[in-house]
Design a protein around this motif. Structure first.
Motif, PDB file in Angstrom:
ATOM      1  N   GLY A   1       0.759  -1.027   0.079  1.00 10.15           N
ATOM      2  CA  GLY A   1      -0.036   0.106   0.085  1.00 10.15           C
ATOM      3  C   GLY A   1       0.903   1.379  -0.087  1.00 10.15           C
TER       4      GLY A   1
ATOM      5  N   ASN B   1      -6.457  -8.777  -5.875  1.00  8.43           N
ATOM      6  CA  ASN B   1      -5.273  -7.903  -6.039  1.00  8.43           C
ATOM      7  C   ASN B   1      -4.025  -9.013  -6.583  1.00  8.43           C
TER       8      ASN B   1
ATOM      9  N   ASP C   1     -13.672  -3.391   3.357  1.00 10.30           N
ATOM     10  CA  ASP C   1     -13.032  -2.288   2.834  1.00 10.30           C
ATOM     11  C   ASP C   1     -12.561  -1.429   4.299  1.00 10.30           C
TER      12      ASP C   1
ATOM     13  N   TRP D   1     -11.469  -7.622  -1.068  1.00  9.22           N
ATOM     14  CA  TRP D   1     -10.375  -7.096  -1.793  1.00  9.22           C
ATOM     15  C   TRP D   1      -8.919  -7.852  -1.846  1.00  9.22           C
TER      16      TRP D   1
ATOM     17  N   LYS E   1       2.138   1.967  -3.360  1.00  6.99           N
ATOM     18  CA  LYS E   1       1.266   2.141  -4.282  1.00  6.99           C
ATOM     19  C   LYS E   1       0.754   1.067  -5.228  1.00  6.99           C
ATOM     20  N   LEU E   2       1.088   0.038  -4.771  1.00  6.58           N
ATOM     21  CA  LEU E   2       0.763  -1.438  -5.506  1.00  6.58           C
ATOM     22  C   LEU E   2      -0.486  -1.956  -5.154  1.00  6.58           C
ATOM     23  N   VAL E   3      -0.965  -1.581  -3.931  1.00  5.04           N
ATOM     24  CA  VAL E   3      -2.413  -1.870  -3.397  1.00  5.04           C
ATOM     25  C   VAL E   3      -3.375  -0.689  -3.462  1.00  5.04           C
ATOM     26  N   PRO E   4      -4.735  -0.656  -4.078  1.00 12.49           N
ATOM     27  CA  PRO E   4      -5.391   0.343  -4.069  1.00 12.49           C
ATOM     28  C   PRO E   4      -5.930   1.094  -2.642  1.00 12.49           C
ATOM     29  N   ASN E   5      -5.651   0.211  -1.575  1.00 13.82           N
ATOM     30  CA  ASN E   5      -6.115   0.506  -0.479  1.00 13.82           C
ATOM     31  C   ASN E   5      -5.126   1.382   0.434  1.00 13.82           C
ATOM     32  N   ASP E   6      -5.699   2.467   1.016  1.00 13.97           N
ATOM     33  CA  ASP E   6      -4.843   3.423   1.978  1.00 13.97           C
ATOM     34  C   ASP E   6      -4.166   2.552   3.135  1.00 13.97           C
TER      35      ASP E   6
ATOM     36  N   THR F   1     -15.892  -6.808   0.425  1.00 16.93           N
ATOM     37  CA  THR F   1     -15.385  -6.702  -1.006  1.00 16.93           C
ATOM     38  C   THR F   1     -14.565  -7.441  -1.357  1.00 16.93           C
TER      39      THR F   1
END
Length: 212
Positions: A33, A148, A88, A144, A36-41, A142
């Motif tokens: 994260g 990924n 999420d 998630w 920036k390779l995982v969309p989650n903050d 989700t």
């Protein structure tokens, strides 16, 4: 290589293996994260993970005290980490999201005590928690972690280790059962009939003092 993996698995319980696997997934998601390779903050993910752990741990303590049973902390952590990986991530300012995470966590742990027979769960605790959250609060899971690509290698590796552990456990139980049957063979029908005949003859001969 396989023998080394098997020795490693032999020193771990299934609970401990799954717990380490989930911890690795959460840790990898946090690192990816920040990259920036995982969309989650990653900050929201860390907060959500801490929230699920706290809510699950507290709920488990309350129900363990009410039902007067020992608390299985590993099971609690596993459920909490699963929830963190399928819900999420929520920010510390998202009141509705926090309520949904706490709601799912409380119901997931409480179902282990309420919806159980002989301490065996009737339903998957984490799945029940997110299902109720989706139905009652409109906050569905989700999943998630499963969608990924950056986490896919770790997901597959952990899954293969768990399958390997399950397979070895089943084979070990079958081997133990086979050895037990060999060490303690069941009496044959022939021996049982002969023993019954001897008892009948003894009873007939010794049924009165004059016949003994």
């Amino acid at each position: 290589m396989i023998k080394t993996i098997d020795r490693f698995l032999d020193h771990l319980t299934m609970y401990r293996l799954v717990l380490y696997y989930l911890m690795a997934l959460v840790s990898a998601a946090l690192v990816l994260g920040f990259a920036k390779l995982v969309p989650n903050d990653p900050i929201a993910l860390a907060f959500t993970t801490a929230l699920t752990l706290a809510a699950c741990w507290l709920t488990n303590k309350v129900f363990a005290h009410v039902f007067a049973v020992p608390a299985n902390n590993e099971s609690v952590y596993i459920t909490a980490l699963i929830l963190a990986l399928i819900l999420d991530p929520v920010a510390a300012t998202d009141i509705k999201g926090i309520a949904a995470v706490v709601f799912a966590s409380v119901w997931a742990i409480s179902s282990k005590f309420i919806l159980a027979i002989g301490r065996k769960h009737l339903l998957n605790p984490a799945a029940l928690g997110v299902a109720l959250s989706a139905l009652l609060l409109d906050q569905p899971a989700t999943w998630w972690v499963g969608g990924n690509l950056a986490l896919l290698p770790l997901v597959l590796l952990g899954g293969m280790l768990i399958v390997r552990k399950l397979r070895r456990s089943i084979l070990s139980r079958l081997s133990l059962s086979w050895r037990w049957r060999r060490c303690w063979p069941r009496p044959s029908r022939r021996n049982t009939v002969a023993h019954s005949a001897r008892r009948w003859v003894h009873h007939r001969c010794c049924s009165s003092p004059s016949s003994c």
